[in-house]
Design a protein around this motif. Sequence first.
Motif, mmCIF file in Angstrom:
data_model
loop_
_atom_site.group_PDB
_atom_site.id
_atom_site.type_symbol
_atom_site.label_atom_id
_atom_site.label_comp_id
_atom_site.label_asym_id
_atom_site.label_seq_id
_atom_site.Cartn_x
_atom_site.Cartn_y
_atom_site.Cartn_z
ATOM 1 N N LEU A 232 0.840 -1.253 0.209
ATOM 2 C CA LEU A 232 -0.118 0.181 -0.136
ATOM 3 C C LEU A 232 0.717 1.213 -0.204
ATOM 4 N N ALA A 233 1.910 1.306 0.887
ATOM 5 C CA ALA A 233 2.452 2.524 1.249
ATOM 6 C C ALA A 233 3.738 2.676 0.499
ATOM 7 N N ASP A 234 4.453 1.710 0.312
ATOM 8 C CA ASP A 234 5.667 1.659 -0.332
ATOM 9 C C ASP A 234 5.783 1.473 -1.811
ATOM 10 N N ASP A 235 5.170 0.529 -2.391
ATOM 11 C CA ASP A 235 5.119 0.455 -3.681
ATOM 12 C C ASP A 235 3.805 0.921 -4.265
ATOM 13 N N VAL A 236 4.027 2.270 -4.310
ATOM 14 C CA VAL A 236 2.642 3.150 -4.867
ATOM 15 C C VAL A 236 2.705 2.957 -6.210
ATOM 16 N N ALA A 237 3.520 2.972 -6.978
ATOM 17 C CA ALA A 237 3.470 2.702 -8.324
ATOM 18 C C ALA A 237 2.914 1.394 -8.760
ATOM 19 N N GLY A 238 2.878 0.283 -7.958
ATOM 20 C CA GLY A 238 2.505 -1.078 -8.138
ATOM 21 C C GLY A 238 0.848 -1.039 -8.001
ATOM 22 N N TRP A 239 0.145 -0.103 -7.535
ATOM 23 C CA TRP A 239 -1.168 -0.150 -7.483
ATOM 24 C C TRP A 239 -2.022 -0.476 -8.592
ATOM 25 N N PRO A 240 -1.799 0.021 -9.738
ATOM 26 C CA PRO A 240 -2.685 -0.381 -10.987
ATOM 27 C C PRO A 240 -2.431 -1.926 -11.310
ATOM 28 N N GLN A 241 -1.375 -2.714 -10.735
ATOM 29 C CA GLN A 241 -1.545 -4.068 -11.026
ATOM 30 C C GLN A 241 -2.487 -4.779 -10.250
ATOM 31 N N ALA B 116 -15.428 -2.896 -6.295
ATOM 32 C CA ALA B 116 -13.911 -2.551 -6.515
ATOM 33 C C ALA B 116 -12.965 -3.036 -5.518
ATOM 34 N N PHE B 117 -13.281 -2.698 -4.134
ATOM 35 C CA PHE B 117 -12.405 -3.017 -3.031
ATOM 36 C C PHE B 117 -12.138 -4.514 -3.222
ATOM 37 N N ARG B 118 -13.244 -5.200 -3.061
ATOM 38 C CA ARG B 118 -13.154 -6.776 -3.243
ATOM 39 C C ARG B 118 -12.143 -7.329 -3.894
ATOM 40 N N ASP B 119 -12.403 -6.931 -5.270
ATOM 41 C CA ASP B 119 -11.641 -7.437 -6.494
ATOM 42 C C ASP B 119 -10.153 -7.048 -6.345
ATOM 43 N N ALA B 120 -10.015 -5.723 -5.901
ATOM 44 C CA ALA B 120 -8.684 -5.297 -5.519
ATOM 45 C C ALA B 120 -7.798 -6.146 -4.736
ATOM 46 N N VAL B 121 -8.456 -6.314 -3.621
ATOM 47 C CA VAL B 121 -7.755 -6.792 -2.293
ATOM 48 C C VAL B 121 -7.542 -8.259 -2.675
ATOM 49 N N THR B 122 -8.566 -8.914 -3.468
ATOM 50 C CA THR B 122 -8.229 -10.418 -3.881
ATOM 51 C C THR B 122 -6.925 -10.195 -4.836
ATOM 52 N N LEU B 123 -6.990 -9.617 -5.866
ATOM 53 C CA LEU B 123 -5.644 -9.597 -6.624
ATOM 54 C C LEU B 123 -4.440 -9.333 -6.101
ATOM 55 N N LEU B 124 -4.503 -8.272 -5.008
ATOM 56 C CA LEU B 124 -3.248 -7.911 -4.099
ATOM 57 C C LEU B 124 -2.854 -9.239 -3.445
ATOM 58 N N ASP B 125 -3.953 -9.989 -2.836
ATOM 59 C CA ASP B 125 -3.527 -11.230 -2.057
ATOM 60 C C ASP B 125 -2.779 -12.229 -3.052
ATOM 61 N N ARG B 126 -3.382 -12.385 -4.308
ATOM 62 C CA ARG B 126 -2.653 -13.211 -5.096
ATOM 63 C C ARG B 126 -1.230 -12.730 -5.691
ATOM 64 N N ARG B 127 -1.092 -11.563 -5.696
ATOM 65 C CA ARG B 127 -0.054 -10.792 -5.958
ATOM 66 C C ARG B 127 1.124 -11.123 -4.901
ATOM 67 N N LEU B 128 0.699 -11.048 -3.862
ATOM 68 C CA LEU B 128 1.572 -11.199 -2.540
ATOM 69 C C LEU B 128 1.719 -12.442 -2.304
ATOM 70 N N SER B 129 0.929 -13.418 -2.632
ATOM 71 C CA SER B 129 1.228 -14.890 -2.570
ATOM 72 C C SER B 129 2.218 -15.438 -3.650
ATOM 73 N N ALA B 130 1.973 -14.761 -4.895
ATOM 74 C CA ALA B 130 2.774 -15.286 -5.926
ATOM 75 C C ALA B 130 4.365 -14.642 -6.003
ATOM 76 N N ALA B 131 4.642 -13.447 -5.074
ATOM 77 C CA ALA B 131 5.773 -13.063 -4.622
ATOM 78 C C ALA B 131 6.330 -13.719 -3.431
ATOM 79 N N GLY B 132 5.521 -14.598 -2.736
ATOM 80 C CA GLY B 132 6.244 -15.557 -1.628
ATOM 81 C C GLY B 132 6.017 -14.799 -0.173
ATOM 82 N N ALA B 133 5.030 -13.862 -0.156
ATOM 83 C CA ALA B 133 4.981 -13.149 0.911
ATOM 84 C C ALA B 133 4.459 -13.989 2.132
#
Length: 159
Positions: free
Chosen positions: A37-46, A142-159
């Motif tokens: 959220l706060a450090d990867d601001v440029a990543g929000w559109p992903q 929009a929130f639900r979809d965004a947080v779902t995509l964020l969760d997938r993105r963080l999981s794929a990154a090994g978070a």
Amino acid sequence: MARRLSPVGLEFIESAPLRLVFAREVGAPPEVVYRALADDVAGWPQWFTAVTLCRPTDGGKGREVRLKGGTRFQESILATDEAERYAYRVDVTNAPGLRALVEEWRLAPAGSGTRVQWTFAADGAAPVRGAIRLGRAGLGRAFRDAVTLLDRRLSAAGA
């Protein structure tokens, strides 16, 4: 046409004439979600598909945000409480009828992951407040979809 909004503070999150609150759990720990959220601001559109551009401004004290459909925001960061809260105020927008807008993302441990809560606090002319109320389901989706995509993105990154 760009318009300057009221320079409200964090108290507006509780006192706004219109408050929409949405929550969802993700698998990543709060500190990882906070960095997205706060450090990867440029990543929000992903992960937030309504956002076409998000970039830090003023040495990280602000953000420039563009949405699908052409809405633009210049924002000031109001709170950066590591792994707990990220909040910002819209200072300038081309969206008509808005008087004030603050968004807050709250993070709390939930099991092995994080409960993400998004508060959308706004004030504007009566037609704008009505339109936002009518759009509640769409903002929630929009929130639900965004947080779902964020969760997938963080999981794929090994978070």
